[in-house]
Design a protein around this motif. Structure first.
Motif, PDB file in Angstrom:
ATOM      1  N   ASP A   7      -0.909  -3.603   7.570  1.00  0.00           N
ATOM      2  CA  ASP A   7      -0.026  -3.649   5.412  1.00  0.00           C
ATOM      3  C   ASP A   7      -0.549  -2.429   4.913  1.00  0.00           C
ATOM      4  O   ASP A   7      -1.937  -2.047   5.229  1.00  0.00           O
ATOM      5  CB  ASP A   7      -0.622  -5.021   5.737  1.00  0.00           C
ATOM      6  CG  ASP A   7      -0.330  -5.102   4.194  1.00  0.00           C
ATOM      7  OD1 ASP A   7       0.756  -6.114   4.310  1.00  0.00           O
ATOM      8  OD2 ASP A   7      -0.475  -5.352   2.900  1.00  0.00           O
ATOM      9  N   GLU A   9      -0.395  -1.180   0.636  1.00  0.00           N
ATOM     10  CA  GLU A   9      -0.093  -1.692  -0.646  1.00  0.00           C
ATOM     11  C   GLU A   9       0.310  -0.145  -1.163  1.00  0.00           C
ATOM     12  O   GLU A   9      -0.469   0.204  -0.842  1.00  0.00           O
ATOM     13  CB  GLU A   9      -1.433  -2.181  -1.057  1.00  0.00           C
ATOM     14  CG  GLU A   9      -2.434  -3.256  -0.988  1.00  0.00           C
ATOM     15  CD  GLU A   9      -1.265  -5.058  -0.840  1.00  0.00           C
ATOM     16  OE1 GLU A   9       0.145  -5.092  -1.484  1.00  0.00           O
ATOM     17  OE2 GLU A   9      -0.591  -6.446   0.124  1.00  0.00           O
ATOM     18  N   HIS A  63      -1.315  -6.659  -6.524  1.00  0.00           N
ATOM     19  CA  HIS A  63      -2.050  -6.603  -5.940  1.00  0.00           C
ATOM     20  C   HIS A  63      -3.849  -6.364  -6.078  1.00  0.00           C
ATOM     21  O   HIS A  63      -4.988  -6.492  -5.350  1.00  0.00           O
ATOM     22  CB  HIS A  63      -2.165  -5.587  -4.337  1.00  0.00           C
ATOM     23  CG  HIS A  63      -1.767  -4.098  -5.274  1.00  0.00           C
ATOM     24  ND1 HIS A  63      -2.304  -3.433  -6.386  1.00  0.00           N
ATOM     25  CD2 HIS A  63      -0.283  -3.025  -4.963  1.00  0.00           C
ATOM     26  CE1 HIS A  63      -1.511  -2.076  -6.752  1.00  0.00           C
ATOM     27  NE2 HIS A  63      -0.312  -1.979  -5.783  1.00  0.00           N
ATOM     28  N   HIS A 156      -2.343 -10.177  -0.864  1.00  0.00           N
ATOM     29  CA  HIS A 156      -1.426  -9.452  -1.515  1.00  0.00           C
ATOM     30  C   HIS A 156      -2.741  -8.569  -1.511  1.00  0.00           C
ATOM     31  O   HIS A 156      -3.198  -7.004  -2.467  1.00  0.00           O
ATOM     32  CB  HIS A 156      -1.176  -9.062  -2.917  1.00  0.00           C
ATOM     33  CG  HIS A 156       0.203 -10.083  -3.303  1.00  0.00           C
ATOM     34  ND1 HIS A 156       1.001  -9.492  -1.884  1.00  0.00           N
ATOM     35  CD2 HIS A 156       0.834 -11.924  -3.114  1.00  0.00           C
ATOM     36  CE1 HIS A 156       1.862 -10.637  -2.361  1.00  0.00           C
ATOM     37  NE2 HIS A 156       1.974 -11.864  -2.791  1.00  0.00           N
ATOM     38  N   ARG A 157      -4.162  -8.463  -0.659  1.00  0.00           N
ATOM     39  CA  ARG A 157      -5.097  -6.679  -0.156  1.00  0.00           C
ATOM     40  C   ARG A 157      -4.918  -6.822   0.967  1.00  0.00           C
ATOM     41  O   ARG A 157      -4.306  -7.839   2.013  1.00  0.00           O
ATOM     42  CB  ARG A 157      -6.308  -7.052   0.088  1.00  0.00           C
ATOM     43  CG  ARG A 157      -6.804  -7.697  -1.914  1.00  0.00           C
ATOM     44  CD  ARG A 157      -6.364  -5.915  -2.137  1.00  0.00           C
ATOM     45  NE  ARG A 157      -7.483  -5.126  -2.500  1.00  0.00           N
ATOM     46  CZ  ARG A 157      -8.052  -4.529  -2.562  1.00  0.00           C
ATOM     47  NH1 ARG A 157      -8.989  -5.048  -3.942  1.00  0.00           N
ATOM     48  NH2 ARG A 157      -9.042  -3.032  -2.097  1.00  0.00           N
ATOM     49  N   SER A 158      -3.976  -5.638   1.655  1.00  0.00           N
ATOM     50  CA  SER A 158      -3.873  -5.363   2.765  1.00  0.00           C
ATOM     51  C   SER A 158      -4.709  -6.260   3.625  1.00  0.00           C
ATOM     52  O   SER A 158      -4.340  -6.567   4.948  1.00  0.00           O
ATOM     53  CB  SER A 158      -4.163  -3.677   3.261  1.00  0.00           C
ATOM     54  OG  SER A 158      -3.483  -2.716   2.212  1.00  0.00           O
TER      55      SER A 158
END
Length: 180
Positions: A7, A9, A63, A156-158
């Protein structure tokens, strides 16, 4: 099964104009999430020309990554080779692979590297197949649907998103196998 769930951000939505500010990844081996095999780093954002790029306020609101947090982080030119090495010959998984894969392709091209995972799998697409009557397939809704939860401060944090995406991927594969 050997895949890397990842993922990103970013500073915005355009792989050509915006920059990655965080990468998180974890490896799944033989159907198990291997938390000891993870990749996690902030990235100091720059433009395609290498100029410093500030994180817009709106992105920070999503994020929570501020300009102060990335001030001493490595640049993508340092991070990307290490991440590509981490991925190696594996397939990759992301929630909305078009977004994350698009940023990886653009950054690889920009730095003279290649983004060539063995295959790309998308948990949004798997969710649509597993839950065809549902309209929403964002990660928050999918996590709720599958009974998964984010670590405190993880959404919303990787790496927080990766942990849930990895579990969602395994559960979606199981649901789709049973339903096939």
């Amino acid at each position: 099964m050997n895949v890397v769930v990842f993922d990103l951000e970013t500073t915005g939505l355009s792989p050509e104009r915006d920059a990655v500010v965080e990468i998180g990844a974890v490896r799944i081996i033989d159907g198990r999430v291997e938390e000891t095999q993870k990749f996690e780093t902030l990235v100091r954002p720059t433009t395609a020309a290498g100029e410093p790029l500030l994180i817009p306020w709106r992105a920070q609101q999503v994020h929570g990554i501020s300009n102060d947090m990335v001030r001493d982080a490595p640049h993508m030119a340092e991070v990307l080779p290490a991440f590509l090495e981490f991925v190696g010959p594996s397939a990759v998984v992301a929630h909305n692979i078009g977004f994350d894969g698009g940023f990886m392709r653009a950054n690889a091209r920009r730095h003279g590297l290649e983004w060539r995972p063995a295959a790309e799998y998308c948990t949004v697409q798997l969710s649509r197949r597993a839950f065809p009557r549902e309209r929403a397939h964002n990660l928050t809704v999918l996590a709720e649907r599958l009974g998964l939860s984010f670590a405190p401060g993880g959404r919303h944090r990787s790496y927080g998103d990766v942990q849930v995406t990895a579990q969602a991927y395994l559960r979606l594969l199981e649901l789709l196998r049973v339903g096939a």
